[in-house]
Design a protein around this motif. Sequence first.
Motif, mmCIF file in Angstrom:
data_model
loop_
_atom_site.group_PDB
_atom_site.id
_atom_site.type_symbol
_atom_site.label_atom_id
_atom_site.label_comp_id
_atom_site.label_asym_id
_atom_site.label_seq_id
_atom_site.Cartn_x
_atom_site.Cartn_y
_atom_site.Cartn_z
ATOM 1 N N TYR A 16 17.709 -3.442 25.145
ATOM 2 C CA TYR A 16 16.676 -3.353 24.110
ATOM 3 C C TYR A 16 15.809 -2.112 24.312
ATOM 4 C CZ TYR A 16 17.750 -8.164 22.741
ATOM 5 O OH TYR A 16 18.367 -9.302 22.313
ATOM 6 N N TYR A 17 15.469 -1.848 25.563
ATOM 7 C CA TYR A 17 14.653 -0.674 25.887
ATOM 8 C C TYR A 17 15.363 0.618 25.468
ATOM 9 C CZ TYR A 17 11.840 2.576 28.615
ATOM 10 O OH TYR A 17 11.043 3.614 28.998
ATOM 11 N N GLN A 18 16.652 0.713 25.746
ATOM 12 C CA GLN A 18 17.425 1.900 25.364
ATOM 13 C C GLN A 18 17.505 2.031 23.843
ATOM 14 O OE1 GLN A 18 18.536 4.341 27.285
ATOM 15 N NE2 GLN A 18 17.703 3.329 29.088
ATOM 16 N N VAL A 19 17.743 0.941 23.154
ATOM 17 C CA VAL A 19 17.820 0.959 21.686
ATOM 18 C C VAL A 19 16.474 1.372 21.093
ATOM 19 C CG1 VAL A 19 18.101 -0.503 19.635
ATOM 20 C CG2 VAL A 19 19.733 -0.669 21.532
ATOM 21 N N LEU A 20 15.368 0.811 21.634
ATOM 22 C CA LEU A 20 14.038 1.174 21.141
ATOM 23 C C LEU A 20 13.712 2.640 21.409
ATOM 24 C CD1 LEU A 20 11.861 -1.943 21.998
ATOM 25 C CD2 LEU A 20 12.439 -1.063 19.736
ATOM 26 N N ASN A 21 14.083 3.155 22.574
ATOM 27 C CA ASN A 21 13.870 4.575 22.873
ATOM 28 C C ASN A 21 14.608 5.455 21.875
ATOM 29 O OD1 ASN A 21 12.067 4.681 24.971
ATOM 30 N ND2 ASN A 21 13.643 4.551 26.551
ATOM 31 N N PHE A 22 15.864 5.111 21.602
ATOM 32 C CA PHE A 22 16.654 5.884 20.645
ATOM 33 C C PHE A 22 16.024 5.826 19.253
ATOM 34 C CE2 PHE A 22 20.146 6.251 17.558
ATOM 35 C CZ PHE A 22 20.572 7.533 17.870
ATOM 36 N N ALA A 23 15.593 4.638 18.837
ATOM 37 C CA ALA A 23 14.964 4.471 17.523
ATOM 38 C C ALA A 23 13.664 5.273 17.435
ATOM 39 C CB ALA A 23 14.698 2.994 17.249
ATOM 40 N N MET A 24 12.895 5.313 18.515
ATOM 41 C CA MET A 24 11.641 6.084 18.516
ATOM 42 C C MET A 24 11.917 7.585 18.399
ATOM 43 S SD MET A 24 9.221 3.996 21.198
ATOM 44 C CE MET A 24 8.230 5.421 21.498
ATOM 45 N N ILE A 25 12.941 8.070 19.074
ATOM 46 C CA ILE A 25 13.292 9.488 18.987
ATOM 47 C C ILE A 25 13.705 9.844 17.571
ATOM 48 C CG2 ILE A 25 15.000 11.209 19.713
ATOM 49 C CD1 ILE A 25 14.920 9.785 22.499
ATOM 50 N N VAL A 26 14.572 9.026 16.982
ATOM 51 C CA VAL A 26 15.038 9.297 15.618
ATOM 52 C C VAL A 26 13.881 9.225 14.626
ATOM 53 C CG1 VAL A 26 16.495 8.411 13.743
ATOM 54 C CG2 VAL A 26 17.417 8.589 16.066
ATOM 55 N N SER A 27 13.044 8.190 14.727
ATOM 56 C CA SER A 27 11.934 8.054 13.776
ATOM 57 C C SER A 27 10.897 9.153 13.969
ATOM 58 C CB SER A 27 11.293 6.665 13.872
ATOM 59 O OG SER A 27 10.753 6.459 15.146
ATOM 60 N N SER A 28 10.662 9.588 15.189
ATOM 61 C CA SER A 28 9.720 10.700 15.431
ATOM 62 C C SER A 28 10.227 11.981 14.788
ATOM 63 C CB SER A 28 9.518 10.921 16.928
ATOM 64 O OG SER A 28 8.892 9.823 17.510
#
Length: 173
Positions: A16-28
Motif C-alpha cells: 500500500y505504501y508503494q502504491v500510495l507513493n507512486f500515486a503521489m508522484i503521478v498526481s504531483s
Amino acid sequence: MDLFGDLRRMNKRQLYYQVLNFAMIVSSALMIWKGLIVVTGSESPIVVVLSGSMEPAFHRGDLLFLTNFHDDPIRAGEIVVFKVEGRDIPIVHRVIKVHEKGNGNIKFLTKGDNNEVDDRGLYKEGQNWLEKKDVVGRARGFLPYVGMVTIIMNDYPKFKVLMGAYVLLKRES
C-alpha cells in the motif's frame, strides 16, 4: 529480475505504501503541469523542438517555455507554436507577416528560419493565414538540447526497453 516475486514478498502495508507513493508522484506531476497551464495560459506550456527548421535560433531537442496570453498582440518576428487542423504535432516557426483588420481580427503568416519558403504548404488545404485560435503559445525561453531524451525515445523505441531493463537491473543490485 523477479518483479512479481518482490511484490509477493511485501506485506500489505509495504505494498500500500508503494502504491500510495507512486500515486503521489503521478498526481504531483499532474498538478504541476495543470498549474503551469493556468499560469502561462498555454495548453502546452513546455514543448520540444522536433526539427531543424528553426536553426540557428533553436535546434532539434531544445526545450521551449511558452506563454499564450490572448491580450498580447502577435507581432512579426515573434516565434509561435501553432497547431494546424489535421496535424497532431504543433509547429514552432517565426511570424513573418501580420494583417490586422479594423475589427481587431488578426491573421498572420509563419516561416521556419531555416526554410526557403513560408508555411502555406503546411496549413490545411485552402488556408493561407493563421489566426490567434491556432496558436498554442509563444516562445519565452528555452533550454538547449534538454528535450533530446524525448526525441531519442520517439525515434528509437528499443531505447525505452533498454532504459527500462537498466532501471530494473539497477534496482536488483
